[in-house]
Design an enzyme around this catalytic site. Structure first.
Site, PDB file in Angstrom:
ATOM      1  CG  ASP A 100      -2.010  -0.818   1.227  1.00 12.10           C
ATOM      2  OD1 ASP A 100      -1.745  -1.994   0.575  1.00 12.10           O
ATOM      3  OD2 ASP A 100      -2.452  -1.302   2.253  1.00 12.10           O
ATOM      4  CD1 TRP A 147       2.723  -7.183   3.802  1.00 11.74           C
ATOM      5  CD2 TRP A 147       3.241  -8.620   4.894  1.00 11.74           C
ATOM      6  NE1 TRP A 147       2.601  -7.051   4.611  1.00 11.74           N
ATOM      7  CE2 TRP A 147       2.327  -7.854   5.886  1.00 11.74           C
ATOM      8  CE3 TRP A 147       3.589  -9.979   6.178  1.00 11.74           C
ATOM      9  CZ2 TRP A 147       2.151  -7.418   6.844  1.00 11.74           C
ATOM     10  CZ3 TRP A 147       3.112  -9.540   7.278  1.00 11.74           C
ATOM     11  CH2 TRP A 147       2.170  -8.759   7.825  1.00 11.74           C
ATOM     12  CG  PHE A 187      -0.265  -3.106   9.663  1.00 11.85           C
ATOM     13  CD1 PHE A 187       0.780  -3.462   9.378  1.00 11.85           C
ATOM     14  CD2 PHE A 187      -1.364  -4.124   9.527  1.00 11.85           C
ATOM     15  CE1 PHE A 187       0.365  -4.919   8.849  1.00 11.85           C
ATOM     16  CE2 PHE A 187      -1.393  -4.932   9.299  1.00 11.85           C
ATOM     17  CZ  PHE A 187      -0.326  -5.699   9.135  1.00 11.85           C
ATOM     18  CD  GLU A 230      -7.178  -4.894   4.285  1.00 18.51           C
ATOM     19  OE1 GLU A 230      -6.483  -4.687   4.715  1.00 18.51           O
ATOM     20  OE2 GLU A 230      -6.940  -5.002   2.385  1.00 18.51           O
TER      21      GLU A 230
END
Length: 547
Positions: free
Chosen positions: A131, A155, A187, A301
């Site tokens: 992201d 990841w 995050f 999200e």
């Protein structure tokens, strides 16, 4: 590669002989810019801890290679020059002793020239990205923060990576900006400039850049803030973090991705936060103390909420709310409650995910950057950022809809090569043969169908456009053109080494995909369909952003 391996071996021996080593631990006095780490995916991940001045960072996990190396990653230790760093590792001592320091990263000689390195999309030098975070414009720089695992192309170890640009197209990668801490991994989140010093971090005439982010622990996800007084190069985390801890309210660990902006009519900050089944709205006067206001279900999200003019008329606006998947709602917002007008619509699909818009732009545009879920075979990095695009609201036959087109700054990358009009598909296919060898191209075309059956455009067997006029489906997604009786469809196609982006009918709908040609297919560019007419066809050569 042989010289690189020899250099690594010699340097490893130098480290072995020059520094005290205990079982699973080495000490390095830092006098270079980078530490280089050998990675092998044949190895299991093992814990590594860095310690400087007796203070330990939280552990990361890494697959150090004792022998055969898949690729090298690095850690920027410029700020530690002159200090001794202790590295402990729960895996192989032999692999640990292969770490070496240098003023260049391993593989620097081929950086940005690798076989599968995208040439006009942002990718990190090494590691995994997902992201985009903290997109913000400040004093002539666009800031792209992003989810980053610097130690592997998969990841894990979530940091905030950081890159800056003057033009949204050419990016300079900087050291990671946020690191995992006792609350968890870093995050997604956003960033603002606190011009009015509401949080109290400003220094003299320098306003603080404040990042709001999710710290993701094993038990819950909480919201935190950090501030920077040097244009995002370094951040100090708020000692009172977390500023929101809401798992006990929602009975869910899914509370993440704060998007913060200033709401002028109410003279307060707004945070849109994904919580369990949708987007919650919080308000604050100081970025530290937040009050829950409302919730909209139906999103997952990476929330966004912003106001856009309709057909560029500033006196006629709507608010747009969207999530990570390319769906959005239109409605109104009073600073505390977003009220949707109707259901959700889709404006983009494919490999794009978690797009975020840029805060603090001074020219009135609303520009987004999305994560491209694209891999790059054989490369020491994974994931990419798709082209920055400008979002607009326009009146259509179905009402107001969101359009999405590449930013004007991207035009500098593309030089006209060939242009034709009114071709048969066979003639167009013949003319396009000269472009078969191209790694990167832009293609603009307008096609006219003669039958209400499928037609489209392929690249070595991969269907870039597959349009079924009878069912109104493009590449598996429903799409109805503005003129419902039209047999025509236009497309702007951006082809990079590992990705393809397609913008239909001036951005009414867009999609992206990983480039996956059929290695046994020899047809190259290929229009197909029943008596398809190629009304317009233009091809552009591409300039690399790395040269």
């Amino acid at each position: 590669m042989k010289s690189l391996a020899l250099k690594a071996l010699v340097t490893s021996l130098f480290i072995f002989m020059s520094f005290s080593i205990s079982a699973g631990e080495i000490k390095i006095k830092v006098n270079k810019k980078y530490l280089n780490f050998p990675i092998s995916h044949k190895q299991d991940r093992a814990r590594m801890i860095f310690k400087t001045d007796g203070k330990a960072d939280l552990p990361v996990v890494i697959r150090l290679a004792p022998e055969e190396v898949d690729y090298w990653v690095f850690k920027d230790v410029t700020d530690l020059k002159g200090k001794t760093i202790t590295i402990s590792y729960d895996g192989s001592d032999k692999a640990l002793n292969r770490i070496y320091q240098d003023d260049v990263i391993a593989g620097q000689d081929s950086l940005y020239k690798e076989k599968n390195r995208p040439q006009f999309h942002f990718t990190t030098r090494r590691g995994w990205i997902n992201d985009p975070n903290g997109l913000i414009y400040y004093e002539g720089e666009y800031h792209l923060f992003y989810q980053h695992n610097p130690y592997e192309r998969e990841w894990e170890n979530m940091h905030w990576g950081h890159a800056v640009s003057k033009d949204l197209i050419h990016w300079q990668e900087l050291p990671d900006a946020l690191y995992p801490d006792h609350l968890g991994g870093m995050f997604s989140g956003s960033a603002v400039i606190d011009y009015d010093n509401t949080a109290g971090y400003n220094k003299g005439q320098t306003p603080a850049m404040v990042a709001a982010y999710t710290a993701a622990g094993s038990e819950k996800q909480v919201q935190c803030i950090a501030y920077s007084l040097d244009k995002g190069r370094t951040f100090t985390k708020y000692a009172g973090n977390p500023v929101i801890d809401s798992k006990h309210i929602w009975n869910s660990q899914d509370t993440r991705d704060p998007k913060v902006f200033w709401y002028t009519p109410g003279n307060h900050w707004v945070m849109v936060l994904n919580e369990r089944d949708g987007h919650s709205i919080y308000t604050s006067a100081n970025l530290k103390d937040w009050k829950y206001e409302s919730h909209v279900t139906g999103f997952w999200e990476c929330p966004e909420l912003f106001e856009l003019a309709i057909d560029d008329n500033p006196d006629n606006t709507k608010w747009v709310m969207y999530g990570a998947s390319g769906t959005y709602m239109l409605g109104s917002f009073d600073g505390k409650v977003f009220t949707p007008e109707k259901g959700k619509y889709l404006y983009c699909s494919g490999s794009i995910y978690a797009a975020q818009t840029i805060t603090n732009m001074t020219d009135g545009r609303r520009v987004q950057i999305g994560w491209g879920r694209v891999s790059h075979p054989g490369m020491p990095f994974n994931g990419m950022m798709l082209l920055p695009t400008e979002l607009k609201l326009r009146n259509t036959k179905d009402g107001v809809r969101l359009f999405n087109i590449p930013v004007r700054e991207a035009e500098q990358l593309f030089a006209p090569a060939r242009k034709w009009n009114n071709l048969t598909s066979d003639k167009a296919n013949e003319l396009l043969k000269e472009f078969y060898p191209a790694d990167c191209l832009k293609v603009k075309t307008r096609i006219k169908l003669s039958h209400a059956t499928s037609a489209g455009f392929n690249l070595f067997g991969q269907r870039i456009i597959d349009y079924d006029l009878n069912s109104n489906i493009i590449n598996g997604v429903f799409y109805s053109p503005e003129d419902m009786t039209s047999m025509e469809l236009s497309a702007d196609i951006y082809i990079d080494k590992t990705s393809i982006e397609v913008f239909i009918d001036g951005g009414a709908y867009s999609y992206s995909m990983e480039r996956r040609p059929d290695i046994n297919n020899k047809e190259g560019f290929h229009f197909w369909g029943n008596n398809v007419e190629i009304k317009d066809l233009e091809v552009f050569n591409v300039k690399s952003v790395w040269m």
